[in-house]
Motif scaffolding. Structure first.
Motif, PDB file in Angstrom:
ATOM      1  N   THR A   1       0.846  -1.100   0.133  1.00 56.05           N
ATOM      2  CA  THR A   1      -0.058  -0.061  -0.004  1.00 56.05           C
ATOM      3  C   THR A   1       0.951   1.342   0.007  1.00 56.05           C
TER       4      THR A   1
ATOM      5  N   VAL B   1       2.216   1.737  -3.496  1.00 56.51           N
ATOM      6  CA  VAL B   1       1.091   2.343  -4.330  1.00 56.51           C
ATOM      7  C   VAL B   1       0.913   3.779  -4.036  1.00 56.51           C
TER       8      VAL B   1
ATOM      9  N   THR C   1       3.815   5.697  -5.653  1.00 52.07           N
ATOM     10  CA  THR C   1       3.601   5.834  -7.111  1.00 52.07           C
ATOM     11  C   THR C   1       2.494   6.925  -7.495  1.00 52.07           C
TER      12      THR C   1
ATOM     13  N   ILE D   1      -5.871  -3.515  -5.288  1.00 53.17           N
ATOM     14  CA  ILE D   1      -4.684  -2.728  -5.206  1.00 53.17           C
ATOM     15  C   ILE D   1      -4.324  -2.563  -6.689  1.00 53.17           C
TER      16      ILE D   1
ATOM     17  N   VAL E   1      -4.756   1.431  -8.545  1.00 52.79           N
ATOM     18  CA  VAL E   1      -3.803   2.140  -9.069  1.00 52.79           C
ATOM     19  C   VAL E   1      -3.934   2.528 -10.663  1.00 52.79           C
TER      20      VAL E   1
END
Length: 438
Positions: free
Chosen positions: A78, A81, A84, A161, A165
């Motif tokens: 997490t 992510v 990112t 997830i 994203v």
């Protein structure tokens, strides 16, 4: 209270904390049920009914240790992510990930399973540990059920997830926030009427100032309305949500009629009004319509950066903005006057107009999108959709934005092959805006 709830809802600790308390309570309850079953001589209706203390400890140790490791891995994924998303789509989207209920529940389930097994493991006794051996078979069996559920939760987390994203998912979340803000401030069922309150004959009894610097996040209109009715006054909010204030800046003022000389009490007045106007270091989209639109605009502008070079992300963001702004321009005006149960005006609070929201979006597009024909065409498509529903003063504001967009596009020295159709579309749009509505 509302500010605390919003911060808790967008954190990684609130839901896991609730699940942790529930897991501990459930473990203690099942242990007591196991004790009662043992005292009454009833059999445990599970396959673990004949489990030994050593076997029970082994099962609980494996489940607890594994789930804690999986929780740590999930949290690491997490965070990766989040990093990112922050670098690719803007730091404001980090709040969306933290507020994502799926991520919060996954972390909560995994960590609460560990706590559950830890509490149950503490209750397992052998003859060497105490005078009476005790194995909470029902609680151990439920731990196995939790482990099976955790496997399903882990699979869901990997899928969730990976999906979250994606830029389309991110834009959908921000779009939903924008539409929620529009529905809150510009409800579709409200009659298209203009509220007007004459304040020229009113006397300013007090002015409430900010106690600290920050952004106005939320204005509790029901609380202000109730207090204004109690002191028989009219409260004018001077700093609506989204406004940045310094300590000492005016937040609101209390107005009384000349013949109605009522002293509301300075200390109580400041406490009540300041409690109803939440000030924090950051903005939130709940009542801040311009900030909600800014989030969706930023996802599109990020796609136009030289490092990203993804104009199609900008196109999808502009198209989504077109849907939201078209609906905003179609809605009746926002209620700026809030009355009590008797119908008497008690609170004045101005909200961003559709023209102001459009101006924010178009300013960003004029600054960053002029060198991208795909984004320019998407912007023209958005303006055409707005023109079909805009009325009154909104058409004048729309006309100014189209003219400014045309001027900015020509100032960017575009190629001839792109200039001709784009300028023709903008000129045709200006002609339609100038034409009287039937």
């Amino acid at each position: 209270m509302r500010s605390w709830y919003l911060r808790a809802r967008e954190s990684f600790w609130f839901v896991p904390a609730l699940f942790a308390l529930g897991a501990v309570a459930l473990a203690l309850a099942l242990i007591e049920v196991d004790r009662l079953l043992l005292e009454t001589g009833m059999a445990v209706p599970l396959a673990t009914g004949g489990l030994s203390a050593t076997g029970g400890r082994a099962i609980l140790t494996v489940i607890g240790g594994t789930m804690l490791g999986v929780a740590a891995t999930s949290f690491s994924i997490t965070i990766a992510v989040l990093a990112t998303a922050s670098s690719s789509y803007g730091p404001r989207l980090v709040r969306n990930f933290m507020a994502d209920r799926g991520n919060q529940v996954v972390l909560a389930v995994l960590t609460s399973t560990f706590l559950y097994t830890l509490v149950v493991l503490r209750a397992v006794r052998t003859e060497q540990d105490s005078s009476d051996a005790f194995v909470p078979a029902l609680a151990v069996g439920f731990a196995v059920v939790l482990a099976v559920c955790d496997v399903a939760v882990l699979v869901y987390f990997i899928h969730h997830i990976a999906r979250s994203v994606q830029v389309t998912t991110l834009q959908a979340r921000v779009f939903d926030e924008l539409m929620a803000a529009i529905d809150l401030l510009y409800p579709s069922e409200r009659e298209r009427t203009e509220d007007a309150v004459e304040i020229a004959g009113l006397r300013a009894a007090a002015v409430v100032t900010a106690a600290r610097a920050g952004y106005v996040q939320h204005v509790d209109l029901p609380a202000l309305t109730a207090y204004a009715r109690q002191v028989d006054a009219l409260i004018q909010v001077l700093a609506p949500p989204g406004r940045h204030v310094l300590a000492g800046d005016a937040l609101a003022r209390v107005l009384h009629s000349s013949e109605h000389d009522v002293d509301p009490g300075a200390d109580r007045l400041e406490r009540t009004v300041r409690a109803a106007i939440t000030i924090e270091r950051y903005r939130t989209p709940q009542q801040d319509l311009r900030y909600a639109a800014q989030g969706l605009t930023e996802t599109g502008i990020r796609g136009l950066g030289s490092g990203t070079n993804d104009p199609y992300t900008a196109v999808s963001a502009i198209d989504a903005l077109g849907v939201a702004l078209t609906e905003l321009f179609r809605r009746p005006p926002a209620a700026t006057v809030h009355s009590d149960a008797s119908g008497r005006a008690r609170v004045l609070c101005a909200w961003p107009t559709p023209a102001q929201v459009l101006a924010d979006v178009m300013l960003a597009l004029r600054t960053y999108a002029m060198g991208h024909p795909l984004a320019v065409h998407a912007a023209i498509r958005m303006l055409m959709r707005i023109e079909a529903v805009a009325v009154g003063e909104n058409r004048t504001a729309l006309r100014n934005e189209v003219a400014a967009f045309r001027q900015a596009y020509l100032a960017a020295s575009p190629t001839t092959v792109d200039t001709t159709p784009i300028v023709a579309s903008l000129d045709g749009l200006i002609t339609r805006v100038d034409a009287p509505r039937a």
